[in-house]
Scaffold this motif. Structure first.
Motif, PDB file in Angstrom:
ATOM      1  N   ILE A  70      -9.546  -1.443  -0.277  1.00 35.68           N
ATOM      2  CA  ILE A  70     -10.010  -1.993   1.004  1.00 35.68           C
ATOM      3  C   ILE A  70     -10.325  -0.859   1.978  1.00 35.68           C
ATOM      4  O   ILE A  70     -11.361  -0.865   2.661  1.00 35.68           O
ATOM      5  CB  ILE A  70      -8.956  -2.939   1.609  1.00 35.68           C
ATOM      6  N   TYR A  98      -4.652  -1.218   8.132  1.00 38.52           N
ATOM      7  CA  TYR A  98      -4.439  -1.454   6.707  1.00 38.52           C
ATOM      8  C   TYR A  98      -3.454  -0.455   6.114  1.00 38.52           C
ATOM      9  O   TYR A  98      -2.633  -0.815   5.259  1.00 38.52           O
ATOM     10  CB  TYR A  98      -5.780  -1.412   5.974  1.00 38.52           C
ATOM     11  N   GLY A 348     -15.932  -6.403   0.777  1.00 42.44           N
ATOM     12  CA  GLY A 348     -14.697  -6.382   1.572  1.00 42.44           C
ATOM     13  C   GLY A 348     -14.014  -7.740   1.569  1.00 42.44           C
ATOM     14  O   GLY A 348     -12.789  -7.829   1.487  1.00 42.44           O
ATOM     15  N   HIS A 352     -10.163  -8.379   0.247  1.00 39.29           N
ATOM     16  CA  HIS A 352      -9.154  -8.937   1.150  1.00 39.29           C
ATOM     17  C   HIS A 352      -8.471 -10.157   0.524  1.00 39.29           C
ATOM     18  O   HIS A 352      -7.232 -10.261   0.514  1.00 39.29           O
ATOM     19  CB  HIS A 352      -9.785  -9.351   2.481  1.00 39.29           C
TER      20      HIS A 352
END
Length: 434
Positions: A70, A98, A348, A352
């Motif tokens: 990510i 993150y 992305g 996620h």
């Protein structure tokens, strides 16, 4: 005189938990929880796991990999977005969130996996800290001499508007709580409520602390006037019902209880509304406005950004957070799944939600296996219902990118996995000895 013995690991755990509800601090213009200051220590643990110097459950290694992907994707997204539109690369500060989530998660997995504290201590300390967190929200709402101080300690933006609203009746005040944002505080209160329920229902101890926590959470949900929180609470209660049937395999008894609770709840709600309770009236009014405006500003935000996805590059990698920040809606789309797609693209988005799915599958498969250990079962149920409910809440606000409310699930889930894996490790060790 008898010496007082203090367990260092227990003290460290309590400090970690209490720091999680401290006000956000600003360093170089970046707002962050004080807990983030411990990230360098936690990064060392991650590096030791990566290079095989520290034993860790397999799930920890996968989560580290997923988070790393990510972070790499965000860097790529930012590179394309900023270089193409601004002719220069701007470092994506959003990756800090993150990195922090990954570090917090891995730390608590490691802490419980290495059995540095008992499950009893973790549950007890967490209940105490969560109660304090929710009490702060209540004390921001009710009239007493310290209310202004707590609003100033946990302000939304500069806190000026909040302070100005304190002269209103209680129904006219939206508290922002320790989340420092009213909608966020509603979502956080639901997560704490779920944790309190899980401990009350399945652990067997600390029932008073759990009940107090659930009561404080309900006050926070309605005092925040968070429609997202209210919607998520209803969803969580339904999921709790089905989860209880799944665990106990007793559908009739649970169904009778839920019907009684629904009927009583409806009667109380209807009575309060018809008698002009201002808090209930305000809640109903806010829902009416949402329906009359067909979703309010969130729908407009979604249309605005989706119309900007005009190339394959945008579709795959998104616009990037930096470009979103320069738009008319600098905060993005408050419907998080759409916001993730717009900001980081389909790549992305997949990274996620693969992360979420992996965790949910891991936890769900082990819920019944945890039945013999009450602490493990209580934490497994809390983690599963909490994580699913947060995805429902993310339709109205952020989960991944939110500084405060996105922190606590990773603490609870990390501790849950660490505890479960330590129990499995002990069982395997005993079998080898036999």
């Amino acid at each position: 005189m008898k010496e007082i013995y203090i367990n260092k690991n227990n003290l460290y755990l309590f400090i970690m938990l209490i720091l999680s509800i401290f006000p956000i601090i600003n360093i170089a213009g970046f707002g962050m929880p004080i807990l983030y200051l411990l990230i360098p220590i936690q990064v060392v643990i991650i590096l030791q796991i990566i290079f095989g110097k520290r034993k860790a459950p397999s799930i920890s290694k996968y989560i580290i990999l997923n988070f790393t992907l990510i972070i790499i994707e965000i860097l790529i997204s930012t590179f394309y977005g900023t270089v193409d539109n601004l002719n220069k690369f701007i470092f994506p500060t959003d990756i800090i969130q993150y990195i922090a989530r990954m570090c917090i998660f891995v730390f608590f997995v490691d802490f419980l996996y290495k059995q540095k504290v008992t499950s009893e201590k973790f549950i007890r300390y967490t209940l105490i800290v969560f109660n304090i967190g929710m009490l702060i929200g209540v004390l921001q709402w009710i009239k007493w001499p310290g209310r202004e101080l707590l609003v100033k300690l946990y302000p939304f933006k500069d806190g000026v508007a909040q302070l100005a609203h304190l002269s209103r009746n209680l129904s006219g005040i939206r508290i922002h709580g320790i989340a420092q944002h009213a909608t966020s505080n509603g979502g956080l209160a639901v997560f704490f409520f779920i944790f309190g329920y899980g401990i009350y229902r399945y652990y067997g101890s600390h029932k008073k602390l759990s009940l107090v926590l659930m009561g404080l959470c309900l006050i926070n949900i309605f005092a925040s006037q968070s429609r997202g929180g209210q919607m998520t609470l209803v969803f969580a209660l339904i999921l709790m019902y089905f989860m209880d049937i799944y665990i106990t395999r007793k559908s009739i008894k649970n169904t009778v209880y839920i019907i009684i609770i629904i009927i009583l709840g409806f009667i109380v709600f209807k009575f309060m509304y018809e008698n002009g309770n201002p808090i209930i009236e305000k809640a109903v009014y806010r829902w009416q406005v949402l329906f009359e405006t067909n979703g309010g500003g969130r729908v407009a935000q979604a249309y605005y950004f989706l119309n900007d996805i005009r190339s394959i590059q945008n579709f795959v990698f998104g616009l990037s957070k930096q470009i979103v920040n320069l738009s008319s809606y600098a905060y993005g789309v408050e419907i998080e799944p759409i916001n993730i797609f717009v900001t980081y693209g389909i790549l992305g988005f997949l990274l996620h939600y693969i992360l979420i799915i992996v965790l949910l599958v891991y936890i769900f498969k082990r819920i019944r296996k945890s039945a013999e250990n009450k602490a493990c079962l209580a934490l497994m149920v809390s983690s599963f219902i909490g994580l699913v409910s947060y995805q429902v809440f993310s339709v109205s606000y952020f989960f991944f990118r939110e500084i405060r409310i996105g922190l606590f699930p990773w603490i609870i889930i990390g501790a849950t996995i660490g505890l479960y894996e330590s129990k499995i490790k002990n069982i395997v060790s005993k079998r080898r000895e036999e």
